[in-house]
Design a protein around this motif. Structure first.
Motif, PDB file in Angstrom:
ATOM      1  N   SER B 245       0.836  -1.201   0.000  1.00 36.10           N
ATOM      2  CA  SER B 245       0.000   0.000   0.000  1.00 36.10           C
ATOM      3  C   SER B 245       0.873   1.255   0.000  1.00 36.10           C
ATOM      4  O   SER B 245       0.509   2.253  -0.599  1.00 36.10           O
ATOM      5  N   ALA B 246       2.046   1.167   0.641  1.00 34.51           N
ATOM      6  CA  ALA B 246       2.937   2.327   0.615  1.00 34.51           C
ATOM      7  C   ALA B 246       3.414   2.592  -0.811  1.00 34.51           C
ATOM      8  O   ALA B 246       3.447   3.732  -1.265  1.00 34.51           O
ATOM      9  N   PHE B 249       0.712   4.000  -2.687  1.00 36.52           N
ATOM     10  CA  PHE B 249       0.463   5.360  -2.226  1.00 36.52           C
ATOM     11  C   PHE B 249       1.442   6.331  -2.864  1.00 36.52           C
ATOM     12  O   PHE B 249       1.111   7.477  -3.123  1.00 36.52           O
ATOM     13  N   ARG B 263      -3.814   1.788  -3.508  1.00 38.40           N
ATOM     14  CA  ARG B 263      -4.092   2.593  -4.689  1.00 38.40           C
ATOM     15  C   ARG B 263      -5.368   3.429  -4.487  1.00 38.40           C
ATOM     16  O   ARG B 263      -5.428   4.590  -4.869  1.00 38.40           O
ATOM     17  N   LEU B 265      -6.523   4.497  -1.708  1.00 34.87           N
ATOM     18  CA  LEU B 265      -6.163   5.553  -0.763  1.00 34.87           C
ATOM     19  C   LEU B 265      -5.412   6.673  -1.492  1.00 34.87           C
ATOM     20  O   LEU B 265      -5.671   7.855  -1.295  1.00 34.87           O
ATOM     21  N   ASP B 267      -5.504   7.367  -4.767  1.00 38.10           N
ATOM     22  CA  ASP B 267      -6.390   8.082  -5.689  1.00 38.10           C
ATOM     23  C   ASP B 267      -7.330   9.015  -4.954  1.00 38.10           C
ATOM     24  O   ASP B 267      -7.755  10.036  -5.483  1.00 38.10           O
ATOM     25  N   GLN B 269      -6.861  10.555  -1.973  1.00 31.13           N
ATOM     26  CA  GLN B 269      -6.352  11.455  -0.930  1.00 31.13           C
ATOM     27  C   GLN B 269      -6.751  12.911  -1.129  1.00 31.13           C
ATOM     28  O   GLN B 269      -6.986  13.617  -0.166  1.00 31.13           O
ATOM     29  N   ASN B 270      -6.878  13.343  -2.387  1.00 27.82           N
ATOM     30  CA  ASN B 270      -7.275  14.735  -2.621  1.00 27.82           C
ATOM     31  C   ASN B 270      -8.708  14.995  -2.193  1.00 27.82           C
ATOM     32  O   ASN B 270      -9.113  16.122  -1.971  1.00 27.82           O
ATOM     33  N   PHE B 271      -9.496  13.906  -2.131  1.00 30.52           N
ATOM     34  CA  PHE B 271     -10.914  14.060  -1.848  1.00 30.52           C
ATOM     35  C   PHE B 271     -11.226  13.990  -0.358  1.00 30.52           C
ATOM     36  O   PHE B 271     -12.383  13.983   0.027  1.00 30.52           O
ATOM     37  N   LEU B 272     -10.197  13.896   0.456  1.00 31.01           N
ATOM     38  CA  LEU B 272     -10.412  13.639   1.882  1.00 31.01           C
ATOM     39  C   LEU B 272     -11.356  14.650   2.526  1.00 31.01           C
ATOM     40  O   LEU B 272     -12.230  14.285   3.311  1.00 31.01           O
ATOM     41  N   VAL B 279     -11.573   7.830   1.118  1.00 32.58           N
ATOM     42  CA  VAL B 279     -10.297   7.538   1.758  1.00 32.58           C
ATOM     43  C   VAL B 279     -10.477   6.684   3.013  1.00 32.58           C
ATOM     44  O   VAL B 279      -9.691   5.782   3.283  1.00 32.58           O
ATOM     45  N   ILE B 280     -11.535   6.983   3.766  1.00 36.12           N
ATOM     46  CA  ILE B 280     -11.716   6.316   5.056  1.00 36.12           C
ATOM     47  C   ILE B 280     -11.816   4.797   4.897  1.00 36.12           C
ATOM     48  O   ILE B 280     -11.170   4.051   5.628  1.00 36.12           O
ATOM     49  N   GLY B 283      -8.474   3.105   3.981  1.00 31.01           N
ATOM     50  CA  GLY B 283      -7.566   3.329   5.102  1.00 31.01           C
ATOM     51  C   GLY B 283      -7.913   2.441   6.280  1.00 31.01           C
ATOM     52  O   GLY B 283      -7.047   1.792   6.883  1.00 31.01           O
ATOM     53  N   ILE B 286      -7.094  -1.333   5.424  1.00 31.49           N
ATOM     54  CA  ILE B 286      -5.669  -1.667   5.555  1.00 31.49           C
ATOM     55  C   ILE B 286      -5.313  -1.766   7.035  1.00 31.49           C
ATOM     56  O   ILE B 286      -4.726  -2.752   7.487  1.00 31.49           O
TER      57      ILE B 286
END
Lengths: 602, 310, 336
Positions: B245-246, B249, B263, B265, B267, B269-272, B279-280, B283, B286
């Protein structure tokens, strides 16, 4: 029962974790609006007296390039970011203004045929330089510096990346201290390649004299701290990180620039840059905000800054392979020669190419994936308006039924009922569709694939790392020049406003193939005699209106034969804080071309 | 970081098994069941594995289907995990992604365990190989892992993609690279264990009776190496999932059309701030997976290493 | 001991040479092209000239030999010159230059080291200071509430990926609350109280994320090391002799169990330079990890090569240190 306690604490911590997540997701977005103004640059804005004018009155201006600046010598730059970073310091003889018109900078006026600056036979151009310009170190700027810069970049060992600006240049001579004559080896209807625009500024001879040829690589001090004539000089250069500029005391306009210091930070990604300028207000200007439109809109709504977009020549397009990329062909794969065009089994059919284009909904791609940064495009020469063809606008309308009918008529039917049409010879219409690794491109691929499915064409998607795709390693099978695919997608553009050398890319002799190490620029391997003749005509025409008409015809020849399928005209998207004034976005030159004029207001 | 380096040597289980009518594994299971956190981890893991294996068979929405009409929707009955900016169903994507993430974890673990056990037991048993193999292990340990991983993946991604197809190619590459850079701690543990067992009376007896070396290795030594290997294999699964995942990421793992949790997460991340569920979910998934595997590893260590018991 | 040291040093040299060869070989097979990031407006013929000017046309062994000479001979001499101010040998010897910036690779690395040391180094120090007491107390009070909470905390600490916690922190503290900047300012010089506060503010998020992860790992290890020792006979003897608990723990148990812990800490130090790639990426700290990522993306072979080789040398070096510490602290180890 200790095990129970154990379990209890686990549950407790689990709950805590969930709580943290919830806070992260739902914390009330009340704060950002005021916190933005409270951070340093914003505070400086509020405190600065709007009345205070004059050199250095404005304190710091913060710029953010998420692709950090690597070098301040534009002739050795690693990309647009470096050229922009350098444009704060070194200047060309003339710049392109936002409307694409040339404005003199170190020259007194733009030489033309009418004022006699351009020779009647188009074989030379003579620039008259301003005689009141000082380098930042206090020495006068003269024609010798211009002559030197020409020699510096035209040295073949040096690896100058503005070498194409000097195409056909035979000599650069100093007629006197303030007059430079550039002679060409062939007639140049557009003689403004050398020293116009931020890609080819003038360097100081005194500083770079020992950096000719291979030595250019070793002159780190010169490359990081070039002496310029611009409003600022570099005072701290941290490669790939931060560049600090301070006012050039010898700048020609006594009351400019307004800001005392420019801090150009680098690093992060487009989204964090957008956040820094639009949401948290940490910076005044952030370049190249290629972010998902929904996010950019949401950030802009925070009210700390605004998104600025202008459109230049960049167009995202599909390249159709006219040769056969079948791996079974070995060395003959995607290989065109004058004797053997090695035709593609179905993409050489006009109807197929047209159907593929008709099936695409360009508006959806532009609106959903590019947002403000793109509009549906039907031309490969979209700007400036004088060379924009008005003849192809109907491509904006998606027509799946029409495309299906066209393929039915042309004899492509789904004979075995698997949803994919076959050619009359029984070959299934499967397309390998490649592009570079990039979220927007990959989403575009997924969309186009879905539309092509509806007309019975199956696409296999492939994305290649940008470092490989745009590289020129002749050993790599995945470069865009090799085109080992049926369709590929990328953005192409040209430098400056005049597309004439760009139009030369699609002559037959430019076809990328083994013989020229795939360095040719005609990637679709499309060869049209009519186009070649018309292009020759362009190179012999001097009258601007006639030239524009020919460029439009050339554009139409390519687009109407669907050799390249334009998708989206891409804009340059940047963000500025509300307090930054006199920023003039520019798609034809460096976006910070007029930094001397920037001020801060309310 | 090498945290769970189970201490080698001194496994006295053999004697115990003969005294009572209990097997080593039965004993361990009894002990493991008492470890509530480990049981909790096991249950969560079983649910997760069951979910990603059976899930896509029940939840039949295509994870790649784009529909702008339903983009950015919050979790609802129709889309329990919500949808992303292209209107793709996130439950389907997370289920599909989980399959790959878990498969990568297990496969990479298998590669590193096979290598580690093979090299470790050879080094421990054959004296003349010991020095050579351990120097090799040292070199491998000295190679900087993450940078090298990044370099290798950037370099060979496209070659393998061409050879084995888009998904299989990158899967093999990621598994191989994580596995091949992760076997060294296991090799050291196994070598240590083998060295100490080799000196035990029952092995000497077997040698005296005239058993062949391969037989001694397979019948007497390897079974005793099993428990430290099992413990470190759980840690290896967790580490492999995290590494994958790293990588994803950093945008260097699986391509976007193969949605692994990392992946997803990356993709999203900007939408958090905008659509946090994008993202949640990955995340949380994992974190939960790795957490439960580590709990299990903790329990296994307690169960298999009698010295850790109270 | 002395003989052992010399032998270890001698084996370290071929190890490093082999590693350098492996890394160079891998990078050489790279399909990436340093000119790929140039704008599309630059034609292919010009790119070819740029590649030539970078020396890409030369055969493998020449480039490898050149690199080795620059890395192990020219650059150390240059550093020596800079430190002593003396002129040693040829002033124009070839330097190891980055392809992206055309500047000496060493300069780039020295630019980046301070922020990496600040962020990653500090978090490591914090982690060590927290983890050893935490781990020890957990072990002594095995199965107490403290121990159980500690166990859960540390397993969570190294199970939840740093890129997830990092993202959450940014959203909460930078975007929602606006307490901390989302960018790390490398030009900030600490000279007074406000600038010190600013420095703390920009470090707090990356440092706490990294420290959480490392505390978890080290405390877990300390706990099991102490547990191992608590069950030893000598502890029982000490208790039997009537020593009080803290005497036993501090004088006997801790001293013995810290040996492997200190070794582990020494082995972890090279990761300070290499391991924070992700954290640096998330918190926009332009440190060494970020430098490496950009170099890989830009196919900047000399920079990638130098960075990875330095990491490798650090790992070998700290392995050696760890062995020596072990030898000094543990009287049972005899070097023959």
């Amino acid at each position: 029962m200790m095990q129970h306690k154990y379990l209890r604490s686990a549950i407790l911590l689990g709950l805590l974790l969930t709580l943290i997540l919830l806070v992260g997701a739902c914390a009330t977005p009340s704060a950002p609006a005021d916190t933005g103004a409270a951070t340093d640059s914003g505070a400086a804005a509020a405190d600065a007296e709007p009345a205070a004018t004059g050199r250095g009155a404005g304190g710091d201006v913060n710029i953010l390039f998420w692709q950090a600046v690597s070098i301040a010598n534009p002739y050795l730059s690693g990309g647009t970011k470096d050229i922009f970073g350098a444009s704060i310091v070194v200047e060309p003889l003339a710049n392109y203004a936002p409307d694409g018109v040339m404005v003199p900078r170190l020259a007194t006026e733009i030489p033309t045929l009418d004022n006699g600056g351009v020779a009647e036979d188009l074989m030379s151009i003579t620039w008259t330089l301003r005689d009141d310009i000082m380098w930042a170190d206090g020495t006068p700027f003269t024609a010798a510096d211009v002559v030197f810069t020409g020699e510096y970049c035209m040295d073949e060992e040096m690896g100058c990346n503005a070498a194409s600006n000097f195409t056909n240049v035979e000599s650069v001579e100093a007629v006197d201290d303030y007059t430079v004559k550039i002679s060409f080896s062939a007639a140049m209807p557009f003689p403004y390649g050398p020293f116009v625009g931020s890609t080819s500024p003038v360097l100081q001879q005194a500083q770079f004299a020992d950096c000719m040829g291979l030595k250019a690589q070793e002159c780190s001090d010169q490359n990081f701290y070039p002496v310029g004539t611009g409003p600022y000089k570099v005072t701290d250069f941290r490669a790939n990180d931060t560049v600090v500029y301070e006012v050039n005391e010898n700048y020609r306009e006594a009351d400019k620039p307004y800001f005392a210091r420019v801090v150009l930070k680098g690093g992060g990604d487009a989204a964090s840059a957008a956040r820094a300028v639009l949401e948290t207000g940490e910076v005044d200007y952030a370049w190249n905000l290629q972010v998902e439109p929904q996010i950019l809109n949401a950030m802009e709504a925070a009210g700390n800054g605004q998104v600025v977009v202008t459109f230049g020549p960049a167009v995202e397009r599909l390249i159709v392979n006219f040769t056969n990329p079948d791996p079974a062909l070995g060395d003959k794969r995607s290989e065109w020669t004058p004797d053997d065009p090695n035709p593609h089994p179905f993409l050489t059919d006009y109807n197929v190419r047209k159907a593929l284009s008709m099936a695409i909904d360009r508006t959806t791609i532009a609106e959903q994936l590019y947002g403000a940064g793109g509009t549906a495009g039907c031309n490969i020469v979209p700007n400036p308006p004088a060379v924009r063809s008005p003849n192809n606008d109907d491509c904006v309308t998606q027509d799946i039924d029409g495309a299906n009918a066209l393929l039915d008529e042309a004899g492509y039917a789904d004979t075995d009922g698997d949803g994919v049409r076959e050619t009359p010879d029984g070959m299934p219409m499967k397309i390998l569709y490649q592009t570079s690794v990039n979220p927007v491109r990959e989403k575009t691929q997924a969309l186009v694939k879905q539309w092509w499915e509806q007309i019975g064409v199956e696409a296999e998607l492939k994305s290649v790392d940008a470092g490989v795709f745009f590289g020129g390693d002749p050993a790599s099978p995945d470069t865009y020049g090799k085109l080992y695919a049926d369709i590929e997608m990328f953005t192409n553009t040209w430098d400056g406003t005049d597309p004439s050398s760009y139009m030369g890319n699609w002559q037959c002799e430019e076809i990328a193939r083994a013989e020229n190490q795939w360095l040719g620029n005609n990637i679709p391997r499309w060869c049209s005699e009519e186009y070649d003749q018309l292009y020759t005509e362009l190179t012999e025409t001097a009258d601007p209106d006639a030239r524009n008409a020919i460029i439009i015809q050339l554009n139409d020849l390519i687009v109407q034969d669907y050799a390249m399928i334009p998708l989206v005209t891409r804009g340059d998207v940047s963000g500025i804080s509300n307090s930054l004034q006199n920023f003039q976005m520019n798609s034809w030159d460096s976006e910070i071309w007029n930094i001397a004029d920037w001020t801060r207001g309310e | 970081m090498a945290v769970g380096t189970a201490d080698p040597g001194g496994l006295q289980l053999q004697a115990e098994t003969h005294r009572k009518q209990r097997t080593l594994w039965g004993d361990a299971w009894v002990q493991f069941r008492r470890h509530k956190l480990a049981m909790f981890g096991l249950i969560i893991l079983v649910i997760l594995v069951f979910g990603v294996v059976i899930g896509p068979l029940v939840w039949k929405i295509d994870p790649e289907y784009i529909d702008f009409a339903i983009s950015n929707q919050a979790p609802s009955l129709a889309h329990p995990f919500g949808t992303d900016d292209l209107g793709r169903d996130l439950l389907a994507r997370n289920l599909y992604g989980g399959r790959i993430s878990l498969a990568v974890g297990v496969a990479a673990m298998t590669v590193s365990m096979l290598f580690g056990t093979l090299i470790g037991s050879m080094a421990g048993y054959f004296d003349h190989l010991d020095n050579l193999l351990m120097r090799f292990t040292d070199i491998m340990l000295a190679l900087p892992q993450l940078p090298l991983l990044l370099v290798i993946i950037t370099l060979f991604r496209d070659t393998l993609r061409d050879a084995f197809g888009p998904e299989m190619g990158i899967f093999l590459l990621v598994v191989f690279v994580i596995g091949i850079l992760g076997w060294m701690p296991t090799a050291r543990i196994v070598r240590g264990t083998v060295l100490s067992i080799k000196e035990k009376e029952f092995v000497e007896a077997a040698v005296n009776v005239g058993s062949r070396e391969t037989r001694i290795l397979s019948r007497h030594i390897l079974p005793n190496v099993l428990s430290p290997v099992i413990v470190s294999s759980t840690l290896a699964v967790a580490a492999a999932i995290l590494t994958e995942s790293a990588l994803s990421f950093l945008g260097l793992g699986f391509p976007p059309d193969v949605p692994t949790w990392g992946r997803l997460l990356f993709d999203g991340q900007n939408f958090l701030t905008y659509t946090p569920w994008v993202v949640i979910w990955p995340g949380m998934l994992i974190s939960l997976t790795v957490l439960s595997i580590n709990f299990i590893g903790d329990g296994l260590r307690d169960a298999l290493d009698p010295r850790q018991r109270s | 001991m002395g003989q052992y040291l010399i032998r270890r040093l001698l084996t370290a040299i071929p190890t490093i040479i082999i590693i350098s060869f492996i890394i160079f070989l891998i990078l050489d097979m790279a399909p990436g092209d340093p000119t790929a990031s140039l704008p599309m407006t630059i034609p292919q013929e010009v790119r070819e000239q740029i590649r030539e000017s970078l020396g890409l046309g030369q055969p493998f062994h020449i480039r490898y030999g050149k690199f080795m000479k620059q890395f192990f001979w020219s650059e150390p001499l240059n550093i020596l010159e800079e430190m002593t101010g003396a002129q040693i040998g040829d002033p124009n010897r070839l330097r190891l230059r980055s392809w992206q910036t055309r500047s000496p690779v060493i300069d780039l690395i020295t630019d980046r080291t301070p922020q990496t040391l600040w962020v990653v180094g500090l978090s490591y120090v914090i982690a060590v200071l927290l983890a050893i007491p935490l781990g020890t107390i957990s072990a002594i009070r095995q199965y107490s509430i403290f121990d159980q909470l500690g166990t859960v905390f540390s397993i969570i600490g190294y199970s939840v990926p740093t890129f997830f916690t990092g993202l959450l922190l940014i959203i909460i503290f930078s975007v929602r609350l606006g307490w901390f900047p989302s960018y790390y300012d490398t030009t900030l010089v600490v000279h007074d109280w406000p600038s010190f506060v600013k420095q703390i503010k920009q470090m707090i998020m990356p440092v706490s994320v990294l420290a959480l992860f490392q505390t978890a790992a080290i405390s877990r290890y300390t706990r099991s090391a102490v547990l191992d020792n608590l069950k030893q006979d000598y502890v029982r003897t000490a208790y039997a002799k009537g020593f009080r608990e803290h005497v036993v723990v501090v004088r006997h148990v801790l001293r013995n169990s810290l040996i492997p812990v200190i070794t582990l800490i020494a082995l972890g130090i090279p990761q300070i330079f290499a391991g924070a790639i992700i954290t640096e990426q998330i918190f926009r700290v332009n440190g060494l990890g970020e430098l490496l990522i950009r170099a890989i993306q830009g196919s900047d072979v000399p920079l990638v090569m130098t960075l990875t080789l330095i990491f490798a040398i650090l790992i070998v070096f700290f392995n050696l240190i760890a062995d020596i510490i072990y030898g000094i602290l543990d009287p049972r180890i005899r070097y023959g």
